[in-house]
Design a protein around this motif. Structure first.
Motif, short mmCIF file in Angstrom:
data_model
loop_
_atom_site.label_atom_id
_atom_site.label_comp_id
_atom_site.label_asym_id
_atom_site.label_seq_id
_atom_site.Cartn_x
_atom_site.Cartn_y
_atom_site.Cartn_z
N PRO A 136 0.80 -1.24 0.00
CA PRO A 136 0.00 0.00 0.00
C PRO A 136 0.83 1.28 0.00
O PRO A 136 0.47 2.26 -0.65
CB PRO A 136 -0.83 -0.13 1.27
CG PRO A 136 -0.95 -1.60 1.49
CD PRO A 136 0.35 -2.18 1.03
N LEU A 137 1.94 1.27 0.70
CA LEU A 137 2.76 2.48 0.80
C LEU A 137 3.23 2.95 -0.58
O LEU A 137 3.45 4.15 -0.80
CB LEU A 137 3.96 2.20 1.70
CG LEU A 137 4.82 3.41 2.10
CD1 LEU A 137 3.98 4.40 2.91
CD2 LEU A 137 6.03 2.96 2.91
N GLU A 138 3.37 2.02 -1.52
CA GLU A 138 3.86 2.36 -2.86
C GLU A 138 2.74 2.83 -3.78
O GLU A 138 3.00 3.30 -4.88
CB GLU A 138 4.57 1.16 -3.48
CG GLU A 138 5.82 0.72 -2.73
CD GLU A 138 6.42 -0.54 -3.30
OE1 GLU A 138 5.71 -1.25 -4.04
OE2 GLU A 138 7.60 -0.82 -3.01
N ASN A 139 1.49 2.68 -3.33
CA ASN A 139 0.34 3.02 -4.19
C ASN A 139 -0.37 4.30 -3.77
O ASN A 139 -1.47 4.59 -4.25
CB ASN A 139 -0.66 1.87 -4.20
CG ASN A 139 -0.16 0.68 -5.00
OD1 ASN A 139 0.73 0.83 -5.84
ND2 ASN A 139 -0.71 -0.49 -4.75
N GLY A 140 0.22 5.04 -2.85
CA GLY A 140 -0.36 6.33 -2.49
C GLY A 140 -1.32 6.28 -1.32
O GLY A 140 -1.57 5.23 -0.71
N ARG A 141 -1.86 7.45 -1.01
CA ARG A 141 -2.70 7.60 0.19
C ARG A 141 -3.98 6.77 0.12
O ARG A 141 -4.43 6.22 1.11
CB ARG A 141 -3.06 9.08 0.38
CG ARG A 141 -1.86 9.95 0.75
CD ARG A 141 -2.31 11.38 0.98
NE ARG A 141 -1.18 12.23 1.38
CZ ARG A 141 -1.30 13.53 1.61
NH1 ARG A 141 -2.49 14.12 1.49
NH2 ARG A 141 -0.23 14.23 1.97
N GLN A 142 -4.57 6.71 -1.05
CA GLN A 142 -5.84 5.98 -1.17
C GLN A 142 -5.63 4.50 -0.85
O GLN A 142 -6.46 3.87 -0.18
CB GLN A 142 -6.41 6.16 -2.57
CG GLN A 142 -7.81 5.56 -2.72
CD GLN A 142 -8.44 5.90 -4.07
OE1 GLN A 142 -7.88 6.68 -4.84
NE2 GLN A 142 -9.59 5.31 -4.34
N ALA A 143 -4.54 3.95 -1.33
CA ALA A 143 -4.24 2.55 -1.05
C ALA A 143 -3.98 2.33 0.44
O ALA A 143 -4.41 1.33 1.02
CB ALA A 143 -3.04 2.09 -1.87
N MET A 144 -3.29 3.28 1.07
CA MET A 144 -3.03 3.16 2.50
C MET A 144 -4.33 3.25 3.29
O MET A 144 -4.53 2.54 4.28
CB MET A 144 -2.07 4.25 2.96
CG MET A 144 -0.61 3.95 2.68
SD MET A 144 -0.02 2.45 3.51
CE MET A 144 -0.27 2.88 5.23
#
Length: 264
Positions: A136-144
């Motif tokens: 998730p950390l690599e996919n931006g805020r929405q993923a987090m």
């Protein structure tokens, strides 16, 4: 590669002034148990060689033996045939080292790297073989945010699919299974050995030493100080545990013994 050489090359052991190995990680089950097996194999090889080759001249003068070694180097390892590290078969020490290495690789070494694949890696959350999406950390805020809201769903979407997992689990189980006609280190006696009192005696010594190693390994697995093989959530290390009777009486494939060869 001989086990001591392998450990030194990988920085897992150093050779002291007295010639003895000192492990850089003392609680290293593969090295701890492997060195016991290596020493037993090497002693068996030494007794065998000394019985049939009383002198170094007998070794260097055996045309069939020398032809076999030439074929090993030039045909079996043609890409490495000109390397300077090949030993010359002109002494007991060199021949014993060669034979012990050949016996160690398809028995102890292979048992350690192969037969634990399913027990250690068959539960996929422990060792997933692929990630279907970035963390998730690599996919931006929405993923987090999605991960915080429903971490279980994100993990399951990241792990391999059921089909992907099943394929690898099946392969690991197949690779970790012993053949029904498996022969185990120190259990089968060749008919020719029984005709030679010296060889039969040497094999009996090997069997006795393997029984001692088995007891030693069992003691190590019960030692609470050895945290890499004992304790909550830690599997006992039995990949190099010699056979102590009928291998199929054991509850785990890792406790059946050390197969004598690679059966692929």
């Amino acid at each position: 590669e001989a086990l001591p050489n392998d450990l030194i090359r990988r920085g897992m052991a150093v050779q002291g002034p007295d010639g003895k190995l000192k492990l850089t990680i003392e609680d290293y089950p593969y090295a701890n148990d492997g060195l016991l097996i290596w020493d037993a194999i090497k002693e068996w090889a030494s007794d065998y060689v000394k019985h049939y080759y009383p002198t170094a001249e007998d070794i260097s003068g055996d045309e069939e033996l020398q032809a076999w070694w030439t074929e090993v180097r030039t045909k079996g390892h043609e890409d490495k045939k000109d390397e300077p590290w090949w030993p010359v078969l002109d002494s007991h020490e060199n021949l014993v080292q060669v034979l012990a290495t050949i016996m160690w690789i398809p028995s102890g070494h292979h048992a350690a790297v192969n037969f634990g694949q399913y027990p250690y890696g068959g539960y996929f959350p422990n060792r997933p073989t692929i990630a279907r999406q970035n963390i998730p950390l690599e996919n931006g805020r929405q993923a987090m945010r999605a991960f915080v809201d429903d971490p279980e769903k994100v993990l399951l979407d990241t792990y391999p699919s059921q089909l992907q997992s099943f394929k690898v689990m099946f392969t690991l189980d197949l690779l970790s299974t012993h053949a029904p006609d498996e022969e185990y280190l120190g259990t089968q006696v060749e008919p020719a050995w029984t005709a030679e009192d010296g060889i039969r005696s040497a094999f009996d010594k090997l069997q006795g030493r393997l029984r001692d190693i088995l007891e030693h390994i069992d003691e190590r697995n019960e030692d609470p100080k050895r945290r890499n093989r004992h304790g909550p959530g830690v599997m006992p290390y039995t990949l190099l545990r010699p056979c102590d009777g009928n291998p199929f009486d054991e509850k785990s494939v890792m406790e059946m013994g050390i197969p004598n060869s690679i059966s692929i």
